[in-house]
Design a protein around this motif. Structure first.
Motif, PDB file in Angstrom:
ATOM      1  N   ALA A 132      -3.259   0.775   7.965  1.00 34.92           N
ATOM      2  CA  ALA A 132      -2.603   0.753   6.661  1.00 34.92           C
ATOM      3  C   ALA A 132      -2.703   2.147   6.057  1.00 34.92           C
ATOM      4  O   ALA A 132      -3.803   2.658   5.848  1.00 34.92           O
ATOM      5  N   TYR A 133      -1.543   2.778   5.821  1.00 39.01           N
ATOM      6  CA  TYR A 133      -1.510   4.102   5.224  1.00 39.01           C
ATOM      7  C   TYR A 133      -1.290   3.969   3.720  1.00 39.01           C
ATOM      8  O   TYR A 133      -0.437   3.194   3.276  1.00 39.01           O
ATOM      9  N   TYR A 134      -2.060   4.724   2.968  1.00 43.36           N
ATOM     10  CA  TYR A 134      -1.846   4.723   1.527  1.00 43.36           C
ATOM     11  C   TYR A 134      -0.515   5.406   1.205  1.00 43.36           C
ATOM     12  O   TYR A 134      -0.318   6.585   1.544  1.00 43.36           O
ATOM     13  N   SER A 135       0.384   4.682   0.558  1.00 40.99           N
ATOM     14  CA  SER A 135       1.593   5.323   0.034  1.00 40.99           C
ATOM     15  C   SER A 135       1.244   6.125  -1.216  1.00 40.99           C
ATOM     16  O   SER A 135       1.924   7.092  -1.556  1.00 40.99           O
ATOM     17  N   ASP A 136       0.183   5.711  -1.889  1.00 38.89           N
ATOM     18  CA  ASP A 136      -0.405   6.455  -3.002  1.00 38.89           C
ATOM     19  C   ASP A 136      -1.876   6.621  -2.641  1.00 38.89           C
ATOM     20  O   ASP A 136      -2.660   5.681  -2.720  1.00 38.89           O
ATOM     21  N   LYS A 137      -2.266   7.808  -2.189  1.00 34.23           N
ATOM     22  CA  LYS A 137      -3.597   8.014  -1.629  1.00 34.23           C
ATOM     23  C   LYS A 137      -4.683   7.823  -2.680  1.00 34.23           C
ATOM     24  O   LYS A 137      -4.483   8.068  -3.864  1.00 34.23           O
ATOM     25  N   ASP A 138      -5.848   7.383  -2.182  1.00 35.98           N
ATOM     26  CA  ASP A 138      -6.992   7.119  -3.052  1.00 35.98           C
ATOM     27  C   ASP A 138      -7.850   8.373  -3.151  1.00 35.98           C
ATOM     28  O   ASP A 138      -8.642   8.676  -2.257  1.00 35.98           O
ATOM     29  N   GLU A 139      -7.697   9.101  -4.264  1.00 33.22           N
ATOM     30  CA  GLU A 139      -8.496  10.309  -4.489  1.00 33.22           C
ATOM     31  C   GLU A 139      -9.875   9.894  -4.989  1.00 33.22           C
ATOM     32  O   GLU A 139     -10.052   9.593  -6.163  1.00 33.22           O
ATOM     33  N   ILE A 140     -10.836   9.875  -4.086  1.00 40.24           N
ATOM     34  CA  ILE A 140     -12.173   9.398  -4.423  1.00 40.24           C
ATOM     35  C   ILE A 140     -12.884  10.389  -5.339  1.00 40.24           C
ATOM     36  O   ILE A 140     -13.531  10.009  -6.321  1.00 40.24           O
TER      37      ILE A 140
END
Length: 346
Positions: A132-140
């Protein structure tokens, strides 16, 4: 996507200065970093502020593990994550339940000078490896981290599980650096920043156009240093309304050998017998001052607390299910003198 809401620096005339966390302090491919688990409720997460001293040197190990960050090409999901600089970490043996249970779950990361972010998940569903690729990435982490920095990020992905079945995750995180100072653990004493992250996450399953959502609001507390690639101390848990329930706590540590029942060795001798047991267990110590024995389950919930009489007390565990419990021996002031595990059988 990332929105920086506030960036503030505070200065102090203290004998030690605030630190700044940059990408150099983030994990890298090839890192093998050991941690020790402790009882989730053994850390007071309300204590924070500028020029603060967090003293957690009495934390007691109940288990150990490792973070092993691997180059993406060395993971079971190499085919899916071949981007430059991507690396993975196994984060769970399984998540979900029933027909929608996923196994061998890995998270994949990438870092720049401005961000440490999650790029996607790899997992097995019905024995098939999927990604599963983030379409909106999770900036930790939005970098650099400094005292009083506040930022918010959103994240989202959707993946087909076959046919008309889709699994989605959507949410946002709010990060605040609310303290700086020195933290002391059984492993080390280092300068740190204290960071909180509220994560409002919702997982959804859509079958033939009918959706089912599972909200999962979480709170994380992390003490970050420049010398380690993982938090010096971290506490995670659920957060509903204004109620935080810790479910996991761990600190950066070195290898520790768990030998016998009395895992933490000091000058106080404690014996727990019989062990394993199915009905009663006797706690006996040579400590001559007033003391108490407390029994906890592995989530940190208190089961029983008993005052010792002439160095002896008895736990009645006949009504408990088969499980492993942790006991603490404390003095009258509540300082933990000794700890160990008790195995309950049925």
């Amino acid at each position: 996507m990332k929105k920086i809401l506030l960036l503030a620096l505070a200065f102090s005339t203290s004998t030690f200065a605030q630190i700044t966390i940059t990408s150099a302090s983030m994990p890298i491919s090839g890192d093998t970093i050991r941690y020790s688990d402790v009882l989730p409720n053994s850390v007071n997460v309300t204590q924070t502020g500028p020029n603060y001293y967090w003293n957690y040197d009495s934390l007691l190990r109940i288990n150990q593990g490792r973070y092993d960050y691997l180059k993406a090409s060395l993971t079971p999901y190499a085919f899916y994550f071949l981007g430059l600089g991507q690396y993975g970490l196994k984060t769970a043996d399984s998540i979900g339940a029933g027909a929608f249970k996923f196994y061998d779950v890995w998270s994949f990361y990438k870092k720049t000078t401005a961000v440490f972010e999650a790029e996607g998940l790899g997992f097995k569903y019905q024995n098939l490896p999927l990604a599963a690729y983030y379409s909106d990435k999770d900036e930790i982490y939005s970098l650099p981290l400094t005292y009083l920095r506040h930022d918010s990020t959103t994240f989202k992905f959707t993946i087909s599980l076959g046919g008309t079945i889709y699994y989605s995750q959507v949410g946002y995180r709010i990060n605040d650096v609310d303290g700086w100072g020195i933290i002391k653990t059984p492993h080390d004493s280092v300068a740190c920043l204290r960071m909180t992250s509220f994560i409002n996450e919702s997982d959804s399953i859509n079958v033939n156009g009918i959706g089912f959502s599972f909200p999962n609001p979480q709170m994380q507390y992390k003490w970050m240093s420049t010398s380690e690639h993982i938090p010096v101390l971290e506490v995670d848990g659920s957060y509903f309304g204004s109620n935080f329930t810790p479910t996991r706590a761990r600190y950066r540590d070195s290898y520790f050998s768990f030998v016998g029942v009395n895992e933490i060795k000091n000058t106080v001798s404690v014996t727990a017998f019989p062990n394993p047991t199915k009905d009663f267990v006797i706690i006996k110590t040579d400590y001559t001052q007033p003391s108490f024995a407390a029994l906890y389950d592995m989530s940190g919930k208190l089961i029983q607390k008993i005052a010792l009489t002439q160095g002896v007390c008895v736990f009645d565990v006949r009504t408990l299910a088969a499980q492993t419990c942790v006991y603490h021996l404390t003095n009258a002031e509540g300082k933990i003198l000794q700890s160990g595990k008790i195995v309950i059988t049925k």
